[in-house]
Scaffold this motif. Structure first.
Motif, PDB file in Angstrom:
ATOM      1  N   ASN A 149     -21.734  18.643  19.641  1.00 43.68           N
ATOM      2  CA  ASN A 149     -20.638  18.213  20.255  1.00 43.68           C
ATOM      3  C   ASN A 149     -19.560  18.692  19.475  1.00 43.68           C
ATOM      4  N   TRP A 150     -18.316  19.037  20.414  1.00 44.88           N
ATOM      5  CA  TRP A 150     -17.002  19.698  19.690  1.00 44.88           C
ATOM      6  C   TRP A 150     -16.012  19.462  20.698  1.00 44.88           C
ATOM      7  N   GLN A 151     -14.771  19.719  20.324  1.00 45.58           N
ATOM      8  CA  GLN A 151     -13.555  19.624  21.061  1.00 45.58           C
ATOM      9  C   GLN A 151     -13.035  20.843  21.401  1.00 45.58           C
ATOM     10  N   THR A 152     -12.401  21.118  22.412  1.00 45.58           N
ATOM     11  CA  THR A 152     -11.588  22.264  22.630  1.00 45.58           C
ATOM     12  C   THR A 152     -10.191  22.061  23.439  1.00 45.58           C
ATOM     13  N   ASP A 153      -9.019  22.698  23.407  1.00 43.03           N
ATOM     14  CA  ASP A 153      -7.837  22.421  23.887  1.00 43.03           C
ATOM     15  C   ASP A 153      -7.776  23.175  25.231  1.00 43.03           C
ATOM     16  N   ILE A 154      -7.896  22.427  26.185  1.00 39.30           N
ATOM     17  CA  ILE A 154      -8.023  22.979  27.640  1.00 39.30           C
ATOM     18  C   ILE A 154      -6.722  22.939  28.432  1.00 39.30           C
ATOM     19  N   ARG A 155      -6.183  23.974  28.873  1.00 44.17           N
ATOM     20  CA  ARG A 155      -4.760  23.970  29.883  1.00 44.17           C
ATOM     21  C   ARG A 155      -5.233  24.493  31.096  1.00 44.17           C
ATOM     22  N   ASN A 156      -5.440  23.745  31.796  1.00 44.13           N
ATOM     23  CA  ASN A 156      -5.950  23.892  33.374  1.00 44.13           C
ATOM     24  C   ASN A 156      -4.942  23.504  34.249  1.00 44.13           C
ATOM     25  N   GLY A 157      -3.718  22.773  34.032  1.00 44.00           N
ATOM     26  CA  GLY A 157      -2.660  22.448  34.957  1.00 44.00           C
ATOM     27  C   GLY A 157      -3.037  21.122  35.371  1.00 44.00           C
ATOM     28  N   LYS A 158      -3.868  20.330  35.107  1.00 43.68           N
ATOM     29  CA  LYS A 158      -4.267  18.946  35.330  1.00 43.68           C
ATOM     30  C   LYS A 158      -3.582  17.797  34.645  1.00 43.68           C
ATOM     31  N   SER A 159      -3.510  16.819  34.971  1.00 45.00           N
ATOM     32  CA  SER A 159      -3.027  15.666  33.997  1.00 45.00           C
ATOM     33  C   SER A 159      -3.664  15.535  32.779  1.00 45.00           C
ATOM     34  N   PRO A 160      -2.620  15.442  31.787  1.00 51.99           N
ATOM     35  CA  PRO A 160      -2.983  15.396  30.413  1.00 51.99           C
ATOM     36  C   PRO A 160      -3.852  14.114  29.864  1.00 51.99           C
ATOM     37  N   SER A 161      -4.899  14.202  29.288  1.00 52.20           N
ATOM     38  CA  SER A 161      -5.712  13.207  28.579  1.00 52.20           C
ATOM     39  C   SER A 161      -6.712  13.267  27.518  1.00 52.20           C
ATOM     40  N   ASP A 162      -6.214  13.360  26.323  1.00 54.09           N
ATOM     41  CA  ASP A 162      -7.067  13.858  25.154  1.00 54.09           C
ATOM     42  C   ASP A 162      -8.135  12.760  25.011  1.00 54.09           C
ATOM     43  N   THR A 163      -9.256  13.488  24.762  1.00 55.89           N
ATOM     44  CA  THR A 163     -10.381  12.669  24.379  1.00 55.89           C
ATOM     45  C   THR A 163     -10.066  11.826  23.137  1.00 55.89           C
ATOM     46  N   SER A 164     -10.617  10.714  22.935  1.00 55.31           N
ATOM     47  CA  SER A 164     -10.306   9.885  21.883  1.00 55.31           C
ATOM     48  C   SER A 164     -11.728   9.216  21.116  1.00 55.31           C
ATOM     49  N   ARG A 165     -12.929   9.714  21.756  1.00 55.51           N
ATOM     50  CA  ARG A 165     -14.166   9.099  21.285  1.00 55.51           C
ATOM     51  C   ARG A 165     -14.750  10.301  20.356  1.00 55.51           C
ATOM     52  N   TYR A 166     -15.115   9.781  18.976  1.00 49.51           N
ATOM     53  CA  TYR A 166     -15.650  10.607  18.137  1.00 49.51           C
ATOM     54  C   TYR A 166     -15.016  11.970  18.333  1.00 49.51           C
ATOM     55  N   THR A 167     -13.846  12.377  17.708  1.00 51.16           N
ATOM     56  CA  THR A 167     -13.263  13.517  18.058  1.00 51.16           C
ATOM     57  C   THR A 167     -13.263  14.449  16.640  1.00 51.16           C
ATOM     58  N   PHE A 168     -14.629  14.686  16.395  1.00 53.23           N
ATOM     59  CA  PHE A 168     -14.957  15.643  15.501  1.00 53.23           C
ATOM     60  C   PHE A 168     -16.075  16.568  15.647  1.00 53.23           C
ATOM     61  N   LEU A 169     -16.558  17.223  14.878  1.00 55.13           N
ATOM     62  CA  LEU A 169     -17.765  18.252  15.245  1.00 55.13           C
ATOM     63  C   LEU A 169     -19.231  17.580  14.858  1.00 55.13           C
ATOM     64  N   ARG A 170     -20.038  17.503  15.894  1.00 53.55           N
ATOM     65  CA  ARG A 170     -21.151  16.712  15.472  1.00 53.55           C
ATOM     66  C   ARG A 170     -22.463  17.268  15.908  1.00 53.55           C
ATOM     67  N   GLY A 171     -23.407  17.396  14.922  1.00 54.90           N
ATOM     68  CA  GLY A 171     -24.801  17.931  15.459  1.00 54.90           C
ATOM     69  C   GLY A 171     -25.773  16.827  15.383  1.00 54.90           C
ATOM     70  N   LYS A 172     -26.635  16.833  16.085  1.00 55.97           N
ATOM     71  CA  LYS A 172     -27.548  15.451  16.242  1.00 55.97           C
ATOM     72  C   LYS A 172     -29.037  15.899  16.544  1.00 55.97           C
ATOM     73  N   GLY A 173     -29.817  15.311  15.895  1.00 56.67           N
ATOM     74  CA  GLY A 173     -31.251  15.266  16.102  1.00 56.67           C
ATOM     75  C   GLY A 173     -31.593  14.015  16.959  1.00 56.67           C
ATOM     76  N   TRP A 174     -32.565  14.139  18.030  1.00 53.11           N
ATOM     77  CA  TRP A 174     -32.953  12.944  18.905  1.00 53.11           C
ATOM     78  C   TRP A 174     -34.453  13.087  18.757  1.00 53.11           C
ATOM     79  N   TYR A 175     -35.241  11.903  18.705  1.00 48.54           N
ATOM     80  CA  TYR A 175     -36.703  11.995  18.887  1.00 48.54           C
ATOM     81  C   TYR A 175     -37.020  10.808  19.612  1.00 48.54           C
ATOM     82  N   THR A 176     -38.114  10.685  20.342  1.00 53.27           N
ATOM     83  CA  THR A 176     -38.473   9.423  21.119  1.00 53.27           C
ATOM     84  C   THR A 176     -38.432   8.310  19.922  1.00 53.27           C
ATOM     85  N   HIS A 177     -38.011   7.139  20.324  1.00 48.42           N
ATOM     86  CA  HIS A 177     -38.160   6.097  19.740  1.00 48.42           C
ATOM     87  C   HIS A 177     -37.272   6.108  18.445  1.00 48.42           C
ATOM     88  N   ALA A 178     -37.072   7.016  17.752  1.00 46.70           N
ATOM     89  CA  ALA A 178     -36.034   6.992  16.584  1.00 46.70           C
ATOM     90  C   ALA A 178     -34.777   7.017  16.811  1.00 46.70           C
TER      91      ALA A 178
END
Length: 339
Positions: A193-222
């Protein structure tokens, strides 16, 4: 046992680390991706780093080692434009998937655009045994991927989606997710998971949830086990002296199992025989940073490293006593030393 370098700076920087934001290092010019494997020689229009996340399902020393408790790991790595600006065309990402001693049949990788209220799967690329690298294959006749491996094998996928697919402009979040069903009916996943500054002409709305670089391992049940870099953006320019990024090696705050071990090192090679742990900075029971999504600085004395590109390895382990093994999430980021 704990081994670390120059952690005296930790207390002074702790408050800054908890915000998820630190002062921005100098930005470098566009060009080749920092730390990229030789297979990806792309010259990018903005600065990129090759960030690798890994999911491990391997037993602790006191857990039984068998075909159920040891499924090796899966790597999911890509040259990402972390905190860079993209103002036209497509977001294109070359993605490397590695299976290492993993008996599963890898299915697919998805690219997801996140907002505060929704997530959009913009593309799925299936992992196919016979497909050419740097393509985006569809599923096999079974409706799934068919990539299997004995030992260590890799595949490259290419994702590309127009930036108009983002619902807003501003700081936007992208997730890459790899899915590997295992023979016992469980599933291993790796997420970046990461964030990029996108300039596509649409209304601005910065992401605000966990705004940092994350690497995750997932396993069933764990559930999720996560290793994150809170000092954003990643350094494009070389670092020198004592570099002190803020990192978090803790469990995910969604009911996932708690962190039982944390490990930080420089330039390890766990595929070597014997495995090379690298320059170990931290190796301890429990989380690095407060449990449940905490963070803290780690002081890296770059003066003991040769000038050039190095890799910071962060691994968070979350023991699962019900299934008799240990889930781990790994994040590996490159940085350049110039003293």
């Amino acid at each position: 046992m704990r081994r670390f370098l120059a952690l005296a700076a930790a207390a002074a920087l702790a408050c800054m680390a908890m915000t998820g934001l630190t002062s921005s290092p100098a930005r470098a010019a566009a060009g080749p991706c920092l730390g990229a494997p030789a297979a990806d020689g792309t010259v990018y229009g903005e600065t990129r780093q090759f960030v690798d996340t890994q999911a491990w399902w391997m037993p602790d020393a006191d857990q039984a080692n068998n075909s159920i408790t040891n499924n090796g790991h899966v790597h999911l790595g890509a040259c990402i434009p972390e905190r860079e600006t993209i103002s036209s065309g497509n977001l294109t990402v070359n993605v490397r998937v590695i299976l290492h001693d993993n008996p599963g049949r890898a299915d697919y990788v998805s690219m997801v655009f996140m907002t505060a209220t929704s997530e959009i799967v913009v593309q799925k690329c299936y992992l196919r045994a016979a497909a050419p690298d740097f393509s985006c294959p569809g599923p096999a006749g079974s409706g799934a991927g068919d990539f299997t491996c004995a030992g260590t094998c890799e595949r490259w996928l290419t994702f590309s989606a127009p930036i108009s697919r983002f619902n807003h402009s501003g700081l936007q979040e992208i997730h890459l997710r790899a899915f590997v069903p295992e023979p016992d009916g469980n599933e291993m996943r790796a997420s970046l998971n990461w964030q990029t500054d996108i300039r596509n002409g649409k209304s601005p709305s910065d992401t605000s949830r966990y705004t940092f670089l994350r690497g995750k391992g997932w396993y069933t049940h764990a559930g999720y086990c996560e290793a994150s870099v809170r000092s954003v953006p990643l350094p494009d320019a070389p670092v020198s002296g004592v570099w002190t990024p803020a990192v978090g090696l803790t469990t995910h705050p969604n009911g996932s199992l708690p962190t039982t071990h944390s490990f930080i090192s420089i330039d390890p090679d766990f595929h070597a025989v014997p495995a090379n742990p690298g320059l170990v900075l931290w190796d301890s029971a429990g989380a690095y940073g407060p449990q449940r999504f905490g963070a803290a600085p780690i002081a890296i004395d770059t003066r003991v490293l040769a000038n050039g590109v190095h890799k910071l390895h962060l691994r968070t382990s979350c023991r699962d006593d019900k299934l008799g093994s240990t889930n781990a999430g790994v994040t590996v980021v490159p940085f350049t030393v110039a003293n």
